[in-house]
Design a protein around this motif. Sequence first.
Motif, PDB file in Angstrom:
ATOM      1  N   SER A  30      15.026   0.581  -0.923  1.00 27.41           N
ATOM      2  CA  SER A  30      15.418  -0.547  -1.134  1.00 27.41           C
ATOM      3  C   SER A  30      14.546  -1.409  -1.990  1.00 27.41           C
ATOM      4  CB  SER A  30      15.653  -1.190   0.607  1.00 27.41           C
ATOM      5  OG  SER A  30      14.251  -1.130   1.061  1.00 27.41           O
ATOM      6  N   GLU A  31      14.972  -2.755  -1.975  1.00 24.86           N
ATOM      7  CA  GLU A  31      14.318  -3.720  -2.942  1.00 24.86           C
ATOM      8  C   GLU A  31      13.121  -4.015  -2.132  1.00 24.86           C
ATOM      9  OE1 GLU A  31      13.469  -6.006  -6.101  1.00 24.86           O
ATOM     10  OE2 GLU A  31      15.058  -4.623  -5.713  1.00 24.86           O
ATOM     11  N   PHE A  32      12.912  -3.966  -0.814  1.00 27.52           N
ATOM     12  CA  PHE A  32      11.854  -4.524  -0.100  1.00 27.52           C
ATOM     13  C   PHE A  32      10.955  -3.275  -0.118  1.00 27.52           C
ATOM     14  CE2 PHE A  32       9.765  -4.105   4.054  1.00 27.52           C
ATOM     15  CZ  PHE A  32       9.166  -5.362   4.087  1.00 27.52           C
ATOM     16  N   LYS A  33      11.165  -2.069   0.197  1.00 29.72           N
ATOM     17  CA  LYS A  33      10.332  -0.862  -0.119  1.00 29.72           C
ATOM     18  C   LYS A  33       9.742  -0.835  -1.470  1.00 29.72           C
ATOM     19  CE  LYS A  33      10.466   2.587   3.226  1.00 29.72           C
ATOM     20  NZ  LYS A  33      10.671   3.901   3.554  1.00 29.72           N
ATOM     21  N   ARG A  34      10.467  -1.113  -2.367  1.00 30.95           N
ATOM     22  CA  ARG A  34      10.082  -1.186  -3.706  1.00 30.95           C
ATOM     23  C   ARG A  34       8.958  -2.277  -3.711  1.00 30.95           C
ATOM     24  NH1 ARG A  34      15.647   0.090  -6.175  1.00 30.95           N
ATOM     25  NH2 ARG A  34      15.714  -2.168  -5.743  1.00 30.95           N
ATOM     26  N   GLY A  35       9.370  -3.441  -3.608  1.00 31.34           N
ATOM     27  CA  GLY A  35       8.324  -4.684  -3.541  1.00 31.34           C
ATOM     28  C   GLY A  35       6.973  -4.231  -2.623  1.00 31.34           C
ATOM     29  N   THR A  36       7.256  -3.540  -1.674  1.00 33.28           N
ATOM     30  CA  THR A  36       6.065  -3.208  -0.665  1.00 33.28           C
ATOM     31  C   THR A  36       5.174  -2.162  -1.546  1.00 33.28           C
ATOM     32  OG1 THR A  36       7.390  -3.406   1.422  1.00 33.28           O
ATOM     33  CG2 THR A  36       5.285  -2.261   1.507  1.00 33.28           C
ATOM     34  N   VAL A  37       5.701  -1.515  -2.223  1.00 31.49           N
ATOM     35  CA  VAL A  37       4.845  -0.455  -3.167  1.00 31.49           C
ATOM     36  C   VAL A  37       4.201  -1.172  -4.124  1.00 31.49           C
ATOM     37  CG1 VAL A  37       4.933   1.360  -4.855  1.00 31.49           C
ATOM     38  CG2 VAL A  37       6.415   1.599  -2.911  1.00 31.49           C
ATOM     39  N   ILE A  38       4.698  -2.274  -4.851  1.00 33.55           N
ATOM     40  CA  ILE A  38       3.973  -2.977  -5.782  1.00 33.55           C
ATOM     41  C   ILE A  38       2.898  -3.921  -4.970  1.00 33.55           C
ATOM     42  CG2 ILE A  38       4.188  -5.087  -7.315  1.00 33.55           C
ATOM     43  CD1 ILE A  38       5.405  -2.165  -8.108  1.00 33.55           C
ATOM     44  N   GLY A  39       3.381  -4.277  -3.700  1.00 30.40           N
ATOM     45  CA  GLY A  39       2.421  -5.160  -3.066  1.00 30.40           C
ATOM     46  C   GLY A  39       1.138  -4.259  -2.834  1.00 30.40           C
ATOM     47  N   CYS A  40       1.258  -3.077  -2.457  1.00 35.98           N
ATOM     48  CA  CYS A  40       0.045  -2.141  -1.906  1.00 35.98           C
ATOM     49  C   CYS A  40      -0.761  -1.778  -3.283  1.00 35.98           C
ATOM     50  CB  CYS A  40       0.779  -0.860  -1.490  1.00 35.98           C
ATOM     51  SG  CYS A  40       1.366  -1.138   0.300  1.00 35.98           S
ATOM     52  N   HIS A  41       0.150  -1.758  -4.412  1.00 32.60           N
ATOM     53  CA  HIS A  41      -0.744  -1.302  -5.687  1.00 32.60           C
ATOM     54  C   HIS A  41      -1.627  -2.733  -5.821  1.00 32.60           C
ATOM     55  CE1 HIS A  41      -1.247  -0.243  -9.876  1.00 32.60           C
ATOM     56  NE2 HIS A  41      -0.802  -1.300 -10.270  1.00 32.60           N
ATOM     57  N   LEU A  42      -1.074  -3.641  -5.978  1.00 31.51           N
ATOM     58  CA  LEU A  42      -1.738  -4.999  -6.108  1.00 31.51           C
ATOM     59  C   LEU A  42      -3.047  -4.974  -5.157  1.00 31.51           C
ATOM     60  CD1 LEU A  42       0.911  -7.576  -6.883  1.00 31.51           C
ATOM     61  CD2 LEU A  42      -0.491  -6.428  -8.480  1.00 31.51           C
ATOM     62  N   CYS A  43      -2.985  -4.726  -4.052  1.00 28.24           N
ATOM     63  CA  CYS A  43      -3.873  -4.367  -3.173  1.00 28.24           C
ATOM     64  C   CYS A  43      -5.344  -3.358  -3.272  1.00 28.24           C
ATOM     65  CB  CYS A  43      -3.510  -4.355  -1.595  1.00 28.24           C
ATOM     66  SG  CYS A  43      -2.615  -6.087  -1.289  1.00 28.24           S
ATOM     67  N   ASN A  44      -4.724  -2.648  -4.427  1.00 30.96           N
ATOM     68  CA  ASN A  44      -5.746  -1.693  -5.027  1.00 30.96           C
ATOM     69  C   ASN A  44      -5.561  -0.240  -4.215  1.00 30.96           C
ATOM     70  OD1 ASN A  44      -6.900  -3.253  -7.157  1.00 30.96           O
ATOM     71  ND2 ASN A  44      -8.304  -4.166  -5.818  1.00 30.96           N
ATOM     72  N   LYS A  45      -4.474  -0.215  -3.621  1.00 33.57           N
ATOM     73  CA  LYS A  45      -4.348   1.151  -2.795  1.00 33.57           C
ATOM     74  C   LYS A  45      -3.966   2.202  -4.045  1.00 33.57           C
ATOM     75  CE  LYS A  45      -3.960  -0.359   1.505  1.00 33.57           C
ATOM     76  NZ  LYS A  45      -5.274   0.184   2.404  1.00 33.57           N
ATOM     77  N   SER A  46      -4.341   3.223  -3.684  1.00 33.58           N
ATOM     78  CA  SER A  46      -4.058   4.570  -4.655  1.00 33.58           C
ATOM     79  C   SER A  46      -2.692   5.016  -4.446  1.00 33.58           C
ATOM     80  CB  SER A  46      -4.762   5.717  -4.402  1.00 33.58           C
ATOM     81  OG  SER A  46      -4.509   6.213  -3.247  1.00 33.58           O
ATOM     82  N   ILE A  47      -1.925   5.900  -5.210  1.00 30.45           N
ATOM     83  CA  ILE A  47      -0.636   6.145  -5.250  1.00 30.45           C
ATOM     84  C   ILE A  47      -0.619   7.230  -3.799  1.00 30.45           C
ATOM     85  CG2 ILE A  47       1.113   7.852  -6.224  1.00 30.45           C
ATOM     86  CD1 ILE A  47       0.217   6.470  -8.825  1.00 30.45           C
ATOM     87  N   HIS A  48      -1.498   7.987  -3.702  1.00 31.04           N
ATOM     88  CA  HIS A  48      -1.449   8.651  -2.541  1.00 31.04           C
ATOM     89  C   HIS A  48      -1.678   8.234  -1.177  1.00 31.04           C
ATOM     90  CE1 HIS A  48      -2.356  12.408  -0.101  1.00 31.04           C
ATOM     91  NE2 HIS A  48      -3.302  11.854   0.213  1.00 31.04           N
ATOM     92  N   GLU A  49      -2.458   6.935  -1.132  1.00 28.86           N
ATOM     93  CA  GLU A  49      -2.498   6.218  -0.001  1.00 28.86           C
ATOM     94  C   GLU A  49      -1.026   5.544   0.412  1.00 28.86           C
ATOM     95  OE1 GLU A  49      -7.030   4.649   0.390  1.00 28.86           O
ATOM     96  OE2 GLU A  49      -5.698   3.678  -0.842  1.00 28.86           O
ATOM     97  N   ILE A  50      -0.525   5.020  -0.686  1.00 26.80           N
ATOM     98  CA  ILE A  50       0.998   4.156  -0.763  1.00 26.80           C
ATOM     99  C   ILE A  50       1.954   5.243  -0.243  1.00 26.80           C
ATOM    100  CG2 ILE A  50       2.804   2.956  -2.001  1.00 26.80           C
ATOM    101  CD1 ILE A  50       0.496   1.956  -3.570  1.00 26.80           C
ATOM    102  N   SER A  51       1.992   6.554  -0.808  1.00 25.97           N
ATOM    103  CA  SER A  51       2.769   7.625  -0.454  1.00 25.97           C
ATOM    104  C   SER A  51       2.755   7.766   0.993  1.00 25.97           C
ATOM    105  CB  SER A  51       2.459   8.756  -1.215  1.00 25.97           C
ATOM    106  OG  SER A  51       3.215   9.803  -0.929  1.00 25.97           O
ATOM    107  N   LEU A  52       1.347   7.976   1.653  1.00 23.88           N
ATOM    108  CA  LEU A  52       1.317   8.359   3.153  1.00 23.88           C
ATOM    109  C   LEU A  52       1.754   7.087   3.871  1.00 23.88           C
ATOM    110  CD1 LEU A  52      -2.101  10.103   3.049  1.00 23.88           C
ATOM    111  CD2 LEU A  52       0.018  11.070   3.197  1.00 23.88           C
ATOM    112  N   LEU A  53       1.439   5.934   3.546  1.00 28.83           N
ATOM    113  CA  LEU A  53       1.820   4.850   4.376  1.00 28.83           C
ATOM    114  C   LEU A  53       3.077   4.546   4.476  1.00 28.83           C
ATOM    115  CD1 LEU A  53       0.360   2.119   5.640  1.00 28.83           C
ATOM    116  CD2 LEU A  53       0.593   0.904   3.510  1.00 28.83           C
ATOM    117  N   LEU A  54       3.912   4.747   3.405  1.00 32.98           N
ATOM    118  CA  LEU A  54       5.200   4.313   3.429  1.00 32.98           C
ATOM    119  C   LEU A  54       6.158   5.504   3.577  1.00 32.98           C
ATOM    120  CD1 LEU A  54       5.283   1.426   0.446  1.00 32.98           C
ATOM    121  CD2 LEU A  54       5.316   1.223   3.114  1.00 32.98           C
TER     122      LEU A  54
END
Length: 96
Positions: free
Chosen positions: A8-32
């Motif tokens: 969904s557009e919300f989840k994609r936006g959440t991925v970008i938000g986490c990326h802007l907060c300096n989360k790693s790809i691995h951390e974002i993957s586990l979180l979402l």
Amino acid sequence: MGHSQELSEFKRGTVIGCHLCNKSIHEISLLLNIPQSAVSGIITKWKQLGTTATQPRSERGQRMQKCTVRRSRQLSAESIAKDLQTLCGIQVNSSM
């Protein structure tokens, strides 16, 4: 392995938000609970295009044209051109 539904557009936006907060790809993957390849693809598309919206596929008309011609070799070029115009909105010259 089957294809999954797009995010969904919300989840994609959440991925970008986490990326802007300096989360790693691995951390974002586990979180979402999203595959790392999907997270990476979303971030890459956002960096290149500035958007996370899905883009239209350009091959659709070409594949439709090939399928229509293969299925109906008895049809005239004009009728195939009309079908493509109504189904896909593609302007096709029938006199080739």
